[in-house]
Every structure is written in structure tokens, then in C-alpha cells.
Design a protein around this motif. Sequence first.
Motif, mmCIF file in Angstrom:
data_model
loop_
_atom_site.group_PDB
_atom_site.id
_atom_site.type_symbol
_atom_site.label_atom_id
_atom_site.label_comp_id
_atom_site.label_asym_id
_atom_site.label_seq_id
_atom_site.Cartn_x
_atom_site.Cartn_y
_atom_site.Cartn_z
ATOM 1 N N VAL A 81 8.638 3.749 1.807
ATOM 2 C CA VAL A 81 8.319 4.574 0.640
ATOM 3 C C VAL A 81 6.987 4.067 0.107
ATOM 4 C CG1 VAL A 81 9.010 5.327 -1.660
ATOM 5 C CG2 VAL A 81 10.756 4.908 0.092
ATOM 6 N N ASN A 136 15.945 3.019 -3.829
ATOM 7 C CA ASN A 136 16.006 1.653 -3.284
ATOM 8 C C ASN A 136 16.919 1.553 -2.065
ATOM 9 O OD1 ASN A 136 14.250 0.659 -5.259
ATOM 10 N ND2 ASN A 136 15.920 0.256 -6.688
ATOM 11 N N GLU A 160 10.994 7.543 -11.146
ATOM 12 C CA GLU A 160 12.335 7.009 -10.913
ATOM 13 C C GLU A 160 13.161 8.065 -10.168
ATOM 14 O OE1 GLU A 160 14.148 5.715 -14.499
ATOM 15 O OE2 GLU A 160 12.581 4.262 -14.979
ATOM 16 N N LEU A 198 4.714 9.098 -2.004
ATOM 17 C CA LEU A 198 4.694 9.500 -3.406
ATOM 18 C C LEU A 198 3.270 9.872 -3.822
ATOM 19 C CD1 LEU A 198 6.994 6.682 -4.840
ATOM 20 C CD2 LEU A 198 7.653 9.025 -4.224
ATOM 21 N N VAL A 200 4.813 5.829 -10.429
ATOM 22 C CA VAL A 200 5.932 5.802 -9.473
ATOM 23 C C VAL A 200 7.167 6.337 -10.188
ATOM 24 C CG1 VAL A 200 7.370 4.376 -7.979
ATOM 25 C CG2 VAL A 200 4.944 3.820 -8.270
ATOM 26 N N ALA A 218 -0.882 3.346 -10.758
ATOM 27 C CA ALA A 218 -0.119 4.330 -9.987
ATOM 28 C C ALA A 218 1.140 4.734 -10.742
ATOM 29 C CB ALA A 218 0.254 3.753 -8.625
ATOM 30 N N THR A 221 2.223 11.079 -6.542
ATOM 31 C CA THR A 221 2.594 11.321 -7.933
ATOM 32 C C THR A 221 1.520 10.898 -8.927
ATOM 33 O OG1 THR A 221 3.898 9.276 -7.690
ATOM 34 C CG2 THR A 221 5.089 11.351 -7.611
ATOM 35 N N HIS A 239 3.225 4.821 -2.089
ATOM 36 C CA HIS A 239 2.419 5.637 -3.006
ATOM 37 C C HIS A 239 1.115 5.976 -2.299
ATOM 38 C CE1 HIS A 239 -0.123 6.552 -6.559
ATOM 39 N NE2 HIS A 239 1.011 6.992 -7.075
ATOM 40 N N THR A 240 0.471 7.040 -2.720
ATOM 41 C CA THR A 240 -0.795 7.424 -2.085
ATOM 42 C C THR A 240 -1.852 6.330 -2.189
ATOM 43 O OG1 THR A 240 -1.336 8.577 -4.142
ATOM 44 C CG2 THR A 240 -0.543 9.921 -2.338
ATOM 45 N N SER A 241 -1.710 5.435 -3.165
ATOM 46 C CA SER A 241 -2.659 4.333 -3.290
ATOM 47 C C SER A 241 -2.576 3.372 -2.115
ATOM 48 C CB SER A 241 -2.405 3.555 -4.594
ATOM 49 O OG SER A 241 -1.072 3.088 -4.651
ATOM 50 N N SER A 242 -1.475 3.441 -1.355
ATOM 51 C CA SER A 242 -1.308 2.591 -0.171
ATOM 52 C C SER A 242 -1.405 3.374 1.133
ATOM 53 C CB SER A 242 0.046 1.867 -0.223
ATOM 54 O OG SER A 242 0.152 1.065 -1.378
ATOM 55 N N TYR A 252 -1.742 9.016 -10.988
ATOM 56 C CA TYR A 252 -2.078 7.794 -11.709
ATOM 57 C C TYR A 252 -2.046 8.056 -13.212
ATOM 58 C CZ TYR A 252 -3.951 6.270 -7.188
ATOM 59 O OH TYR A 252 -4.095 5.919 -5.865
#
Length: 422
Positions: free
Chosen positions: A179, A173, A168, A337, A166, A164, A339, A181-184, A341
Motif C-alpha cells: 500500500v 493494515n 483511514e 493512494l 493518508v 501526504a 489522495t 502513497h503517490t509520494s512513494s 497532500y
Amino acid sequence: MDYLRELESKRVHDSFDETMKKVGRCVCVPGPIIVGAGPSGLAVAACLKEKGVPCVIIERANCIASLWKLKTYNRLHLHLPKKYCELPFMPFPAKFPTYPTKEQFVEYLEDYVKKFDLEPQFNQTVESANYDHSLGLWRVKTVGVKEFRYSRWLVVATGENSEAVVPEIEGINEFEGPVVHTSSYKSGETFSGKKVLVVGCGNSGMEICLDLCNNNAQPSIVVRDTLHILPREMLGRSTFGVSMWLLKLFPICLVDRILLFISWFILGDTSRIGLDRPNIGPLQLKCTSGKTPVLDVGTLAKIKTGEIKVRPGVKRTTCRTVEFTDGSAEEYDAIVLATGYRSNVPSWLKDKEMFSEEDGLPRRSFPHGWKGEYGLYAVGFTKRGLLGSSMDAKRIAQDIEQSWKAEVKPFTAFTRTPAPAS
């Protein structure tokens, strides 16, 4: 020449054999080692099986197609018609819709494994793979296992989407909401009634926005750059199918003009809603940069009605607020996110010639990126989806078959466990 006998002979005399006594055992693989049990790796294995060439598939996850099974959202469908997503020697079931669901595609892959009697070795993360010039073989080491596998051929099938991405973002934070990622990301139900900022405007970002909308969330989407949005279907056929047909008749620049005219007629002027198009056409852009046009599945209509807001690039975030590059700011409950892979090949493959260390993709573009030197191959890196993977899988199997028949006599792989070090 029986390369296993050659290996055994060299090991008797080389100091490497002394090293192996301390490190672990040596496993000699009769056919290719395929790294990755996603659709691309499975396709190569099936093509090899059809040609009578044995192989070993090693996979870091505990299942096949882990990206599809574990890291995709629930409403995902294939973006292209099923006939363009078939793996070699096995069509999709006729009962499947034109655009199969995530679950249907996984079912298809599981049936594919059964049909060709493929047996991937799971929970095998490759730590390193390098070519041993003295032996003329690839040496593959997996994490946590005191064992080296040797083969004359290595097929990299980990694909473009291994890790993935991610970005900056200043202050991310400090953001108090989730927050992810699309993987989750799985479903918009989790975000019902909340304001959600989706960072990324590719096919996944657009579809997740639609999913959020349909689950009573209030999404906004970050669009930092120009992009092409095309209808998923035009002239009663899939846009991809129309493109393929037109390319047989006209040059790519003219096909781009035709696609953009039809898209304007169906979708209207997207620049009026903050979605400017690039100066270069969608197919040319795909060929030169690998950037895929967005195939609209209903998101654009939600943007036009204002249910989905278009925002510029993110400058920074605070505990609840996101500041944008145009000076505006807005509060959000969550950030997704979308964003994308990237390839992880440079982290484990020690060959620096075939793959770029910058992006982990083959240095040579399609259709030449499938073959490297010394029996190294790549599949799943064409930026042309499953169709590209299937084309490369057939090429790889044919190429390996030729050297297999010419150089290697069939045999049973042997495993030698060295005596304990004194």
C-alpha cells in the motif's frame, strides 16, 4: 529605526535574556526569513534579491524542490504549458517542450538558484514560529538546534503540499499487498502483471493509472464523487490558455459552458463510463472549492476500452480483497493512494489569524491571502499553481521592500552566543 539595536537593548533588560542563556543563542536576520525552498520560496527570494533586500531561506529537506525531486513519479510532466509555470525574471529554455518533464523542471529550478545566487540552508525543520509582540519580531526555532532566529518578516513558503494525506480505510493494515502513497510511487514497472487499485481520481491518480496500463498492470480507479475531465488542449491551444483568453471576454459561467461543450465534443459524455460531472462548472468549482479539473493525457481512452476500471468508494479491505460501497468486491495485488497532500503550517506556525487551523491555508482567498499582520506573508497557497506563486512572490517582495527602505538601515547580521549558564 535599526531594529537590531532595539532588540539588543531590550535583551539587556529583559528576563528573556536569562532564558536564552539556558536555551541557546540568538541570531538576528537582517531581512525576511523564508520557510521553504520549493519553487514558491525561491521565487520570493529572487524577487527580494532583485530589489536589494537580503533574506534567509530555511528548508527541512536536503535539497531544493524536495517534492519534485523526491516525491513524484517518473513520468510526471507539468500539467500546464511552460509559459504559465515560469518563475519571475527567468523564462524556460526555448529548447524545452511545451510541457516540460519532471527532470527538466528540476533543472530549471537549479539554474534559477544559480542565476540569483540563492543559498538555502538545508536540513532545517521549523519547530515553531511565533511573533514576539514585546520585540516586534518573528522568532523562529528549528528542530535540534539551540538557536532562535529573529526577523521583522516571515514568509511561509511551505505550500499546499507539505504532508501526504493518508485516508483511514477499515482493514487497510490487514491488506497483504503493498500500500503506497503517490509520494512513494515511481513507475508502473514495479506493478507489471498485477491488479492495482488506485484510490483517488485527481490528475495524479488518473496519470498513474495510465502509467500502470502502459506497464502491463491491470489498474482500477476509485471515483467517489463527481469530477470534471477536460482535454489538455482544445482549439489547437492549451485548455488553460483558452480559459484565460475566454475569461477576458465573457463571465465565468459562460466560459464554463463553452469549455464543457468543447469537452463533450472531444471527449464525449463521460457519465456513460461512470464519471459524472458536478452541477457547477469547472472554473466556478475551482474558484469556490479549489478542486482542480482533471486534464486528460490519455487515461480516458483506456477507461473507454475497459483497460482501466472505474470503481466506487472503498468500504473496507481484507488480506487481498477490497469491498466497495456498492456492495461489490474484488481482489487486488496492490493499492496506490493518490489522495493528495495538505499544508502542515498549523503544526509549527503559532499565529492563528492568517492561516486556518482546519486546512492550513490562508483564511482569505486569492488574491488577498498573501499578506497577514506584523510582517507575515504566504506564498504557494493560491491553488493556482506556479502562476499564482509568481504573482504573490512579486507582491510580497514589493511590500517588504517598502518597509525595508523606510525602516531598516542596511547592516551585517550579527550572532551573539550567550555565556554558559552558571
